[in-house]
Design an enzyme around this catalytic site. Structure first.
Site, short mmCIF file in Angstrom:
data_model
loop_
_atom_site.label_atom_id
_atom_site.label_comp_id
_atom_site.label_asym_id
_atom_site.label_seq_id
_atom_site.Cartn_x
_atom_site.Cartn_y
_atom_site.Cartn_z
N LYS A 1 6.23 43.59 -35.69
CA LYS A 1 7.11 44.76 -35.49
C LYS A 1 8.57 44.34 -35.38
CE LYS A 1 3.50 47.54 -33.28
NZ LYS A 1 3.00 48.13 -32.05
N PRO B 1 -0.71 40.51 -46.97
CA PRO B 1 -0.79 39.85 -48.28
C PRO B 1 0.50 39.11 -48.61
CG PRO B 1 -1.50 42.15 -48.42
CD PRO B 1 -0.88 41.97 -47.08
N LYS C 1 -1.73 32.54 -47.15
CA LYS C 1 -2.96 32.14 -46.44
C LYS C 1 -3.83 31.23 -47.32
CE LYS C 1 -4.21 36.43 -45.68
NZ LYS C 1 -3.07 37.15 -46.24
N VAL D 1 1.58 36.08 -47.65
CA VAL D 1 2.21 35.17 -46.69
C VAL D 1 1.74 33.73 -46.88
CG1 VAL D 1 2.67 36.92 -44.95
CG2 VAL D 1 0.50 35.70 -44.91
N SER E 1 0.52 52.80 -30.39
CA SER E 1 1.82 52.29 -29.95
C SER E 1 2.97 53.26 -30.23
CB SER E 1 2.10 50.95 -30.63
OG SER E 1 2.06 51.08 -32.03
#
Length: 774
Positions: A720, A356, A360, A358, A677
């Protein structure tokens, strides 16, 4: 029987015209060779052979372009006209067939075999003559294009062959059919063929007559209906009903005609309009039909905005509205370039995926602006009914079209930029799966015939540029995701946030709060402090809220008269926003045992996770806490099994799993955590706790582990890495297979981080634990 003899005469080719024996006809001759042939005929004996061209478009016909059977004629009169052509009067004498063809350069000459009709009549010939006269008389009565005098003339003819020729010349036949009769030498066969043709023509005329009568009846009925409608209007007008439904029907008819609907949709609309006219206004069905017609009229069927295919201008608009986001801008410019070269391109389906805040949604708006297209947005968050997409059938009370058709009505053109916001927030229940309904909308091979239950007629969505937004791709069904081109927006670096705040957010908030640039000034160091200590996010939404808070407080200061101008610096920011909310960076302040920093990818961007391992005397019990998902639990089990198998090599007591209880914990336990991960992070923390070796504080790591210690690739490296940079880490251990993804990370972040690709846990331990060499 027929007689024949030979003769040599000049040739005159005819275009689309044919002369029978005994016929007298005027011809206009303009071709040079034809004029020379006429002059030769006039010098010799006035005989000339007329035959028809097979193809009328040929200007200089040769032997193969002409029928071999024609008519020997006598030139009775020749007159030169002012325009250079010659008008000639010819009389047909005999059928004739070309035996040989001679090119005399200026004209053509032919050797002919002449045929003369036998004038003897047997009983069958007489019967055929009576039949042909009877048919011809009936034809004249039906046609009304041939005078009665013509029939009288024909009926006086005694020769059967001549009678057939004269009748054939008065029938509306194609040149090929007339030629067929000319080539029929046998008189009886000729009479039969003409009788057959007259019969067919009679059938056609009878059918035309019936059609004409039907059309006349239809016109009379239409005129009657028009008359009655006009009377109804007059009565309604006298009753003070203005123009009643009649005026409304006229208005709707005009709107339907102007709407540009395809023919099949227009037919449906007119049919419904006819029903609407007959249904009483008080009936509930009247409102339903009127609503349906209004929807058909209000939808764009042909109206489109013209794409502005100026790539430089589009690039300027995108750069002006958004800082960074190079991949998305590149994709839009590629679309423009291809469209400019092809002049037609099916609308692509882009999916902007990212945390949220960024940009779009605002990016989709900028794409519409750069293409010079209308923009329409629908939110799919919480939609769980298939009818929300496809609409309800008109049999239901309060039925409406689905959101796609509603959006097209708002767009007012057939080629808007259509934003499907929050496509990952849809759900499904017993009323159907809306994501399945979207499959047709988002498939370029199907959406030119999109079917809405309310509209019922196919609607063309192929020219629409669909853009979807999503926070989490995992919740989008695979078939739907397969139809979209995924463009990931990972988040912004600290430097990008600084520029966005200076160039976009701050001017916008200053204007919205009624301030001027001179009344509020925020220094760069203050903005950086807000980014570091008052927000922790991938996007810039929290940053905008903090700037809005500063603007509100500034407005209060100025209105109360305390100051006329407010300058915010790094030193006085806490006076405005209060104490800092976050510690900049989550990196540990010193190397620790059993505490490793992992990198995670969540729906709100990248994040760092502290994974802690503690040991206590016991019987080898493995405890996992921190609200971990199944995948992370499995990662912990795999890491534990690997450490057990490698205990001796790692300098760990072989019996540790029987003497010690192991507790693995991921802090912030209320937040669900899952993802494939965390294997190497858990393994590193476990080895650190069991060996007593410290883990370097500046190292973050990501990667899954196998039971053999092999490091597997992961996703979301860019997100990341951004979170690691925000947290103050300087080294990242990543799977070797992800080395190719390093190029996607912004250069400003790459320059401040050291990336260490590894393929086995031994390499991870070497770089992460103190005592190894970096």
């Amino acid at each position: 029987m027929t007689n024949s003899k030979e003769i040599i005469v000049p040739l005159l080719p005819l275009r689309g015209l044919l002369v029978y024996p005994t016929m007298v006809l005027h011809l206009d001759v303009g071709r040079e060779k034809s004029i020379q042939a006429l002059e030769k005929a006039m010098v010799d004996n006035h005989f000339i052979f007329l035959t028809t061209q097979k193809d009328t478009s040929v200007d200089n016909p040769v032997e193969d372009d002409l029928y071999t059977m024609g008519t020997l004629t006598r030139v009775k009169q020749m007159l030169k006209l002012p325009n250079g052509t010659i008008r000639v009067l010819v009389e047909g004498l005999n059928r004739a067939e070309i035996i040989s063809f001679h090119d005399k350069e200026d004209y053509y000459e032919v050797s002919l075999k002449l045929y003369e009709d036998d004038v003897e009549k047997d009983v069958e010939t007489k019967a055929l003559m009576k039949t042909i006269l009877s048919y011809f008389e009936q034809y004249i009565k039906l046609s009304k294009k041939i005078s009665a005098e013509t029939y009288a003339t024909v009926s006086d003819i005694e020769e059967p062959g001549r009678m057939a020729d004269i009748i054939a010349s008065h029938l509306p036949l194609k040149p090929k059919e007339k030629q067929e009769i000319l080539e029929t030498i046998n008189i009886k066969e000729r009479l039969k063929r003409v009788i057959e043709i007259i019969h067919n023509e009679k059938e056609v005329l009878n059918l035309e007559k019936k059609i004409g009568q039907r059309v006349k009846r239809s016109m009379e009925r239409t005129q009657k209906e028009y008359y009655l409608r006009e009377q109804m209007k007059a009565i309604q007008k006298e009753l003070g009903d203005k123009e009643g439904k009649g005026g409304e029907i006229d208005e709707l008819t005009e709107k339907i005609a102007e709407s540009g609907m395809p023919d099949h949709v227009r037919d449906t609309a007119m049919k419904e309009l006819s029903r609407y006219e007959k249904v009483p206004s008080s009936s509930a069905e009247s409102a339903v039909i009127r609503n349906y017609i209004d929807w058909l009229i209000s939808l764009p069927w042909t109206k489109a905005t013209e794409d502005d295919l100026n790539i430089q201008k589009a690039e300027r608009i995108l750069n002006k509205d958004h800082y960074g986001l190079e991949k998305v801008k590149e994709r839009v410019l590629e679309y423009l370039a291809v469209q400019k070269l092809t002049n037609s391109l099916k609308g692509p389906i882009l999916c902007l995926a990212g945390p949220p805040g960024v940009g779009k949604t605002s990016l989709a708006r900028s794409i519409a602006s750069s293409l010079n297209r209308n923009f329409v947005r629908i939110s799919l968050g919480g939609v769980r009914d298939e009818s929300e997409i496809r609409g309800h059938r008109r049999t239901y009370v309060g039925a409406m079209p689905g959101r796609i058709i509603q959006g097209m009505k708002k767009a007012r053109t057939i080629n808007p930029v259509f934003l499907l916001d929050e496509i990952d927030k849809m759900s499904s229940d017993f009323r159907g799966d809306p994501s399945a309904a979207l499959l047709e909308v988002l498939d370029p091979e199907q959406n030119h015939n999109f079917s809405d239950h309310f509209i019922e007629e196919p609607y063309d969505l192929s020219k629409v540029m669909f853009i979807a937004t999503a926070n989490n791709l995992a919740t989008i069904p695979d078939p739907l995701r397969d139809r979209m081109e995924i463009i990931t927006i990972a988040g912004y670096t600290e430097l990008e946030k600084l520029y966005i705040a200076k160039d976009h957010l701050l001017p916008k908030q200053i204007a919205q709060h009624g301030l001027s640039k001179g009344q509020l000034q925020i220094r760069e160091d203050a903005i950086i402090k807000i980014i570091r200590y008052y927000t922790r996010e991938a996007g810039v939404r929290s940053l905008e809220r903090q700037l809005a808070s500063i603007c509100r407080k500034t407005a209060k200061i100025i209105v109360s008269g305390e100051k006329k101008r407010v300058i915010i610096t790094e030193k006085n920011i806490e006076d405005i926003l209060g104490k800092t909310k976050y510690r900049y960076g989550q990196a540990e302040l010193e190397d620790q045992i059993g505490v490793a920093t992992g990198l995670a990818y969540t729906t709100v961007g990248g994040d760092t996770l502290q994974i802690e391992v503690s040991l206590s005397p016991g019987k080898g019990k493995l405890v996992l806490t921190g609200k971990l998902g199944d995948v992370m639990k499995e990662s912990a089990q795999a890491a534990f099994s690997f450490v057990r198998s490698k205990a001796k090599e790692l300098g760990i007591d072989d019996e540790f799993h029987e003497k010690l209880d192991i507790h693995i914990h991921v802090p912030e336990g209320a937040v669900p955590k899952d993802g494939p991960s965390a294997g190497i992070t858990i393994a590193t923390a476990l080895v650190s706790a069991l060996t007593g070796r410290k883990i370097r504080k500046e190292v973050g790591m990501t990667g899954e582990i196998t039971l053999r210690g092999r490091v597997l690739p992961i996703g979301g490296l860019k997100e990341k890495s951004l979170s690691a940079h925000r947290a103050g880490l300087t080294k990242i251990i990543l799977p070797k297979d992800n080395e190719k993804d390093i190029d996607d990370i912004p250069k400003s972040v790459r320059d401040e981080l050291k990336f260490i690709p590894v393929s086995h846990l031994d390499e991870v331990l070497e770089h992460a634990l103190t005592g190894g060499e970096l």
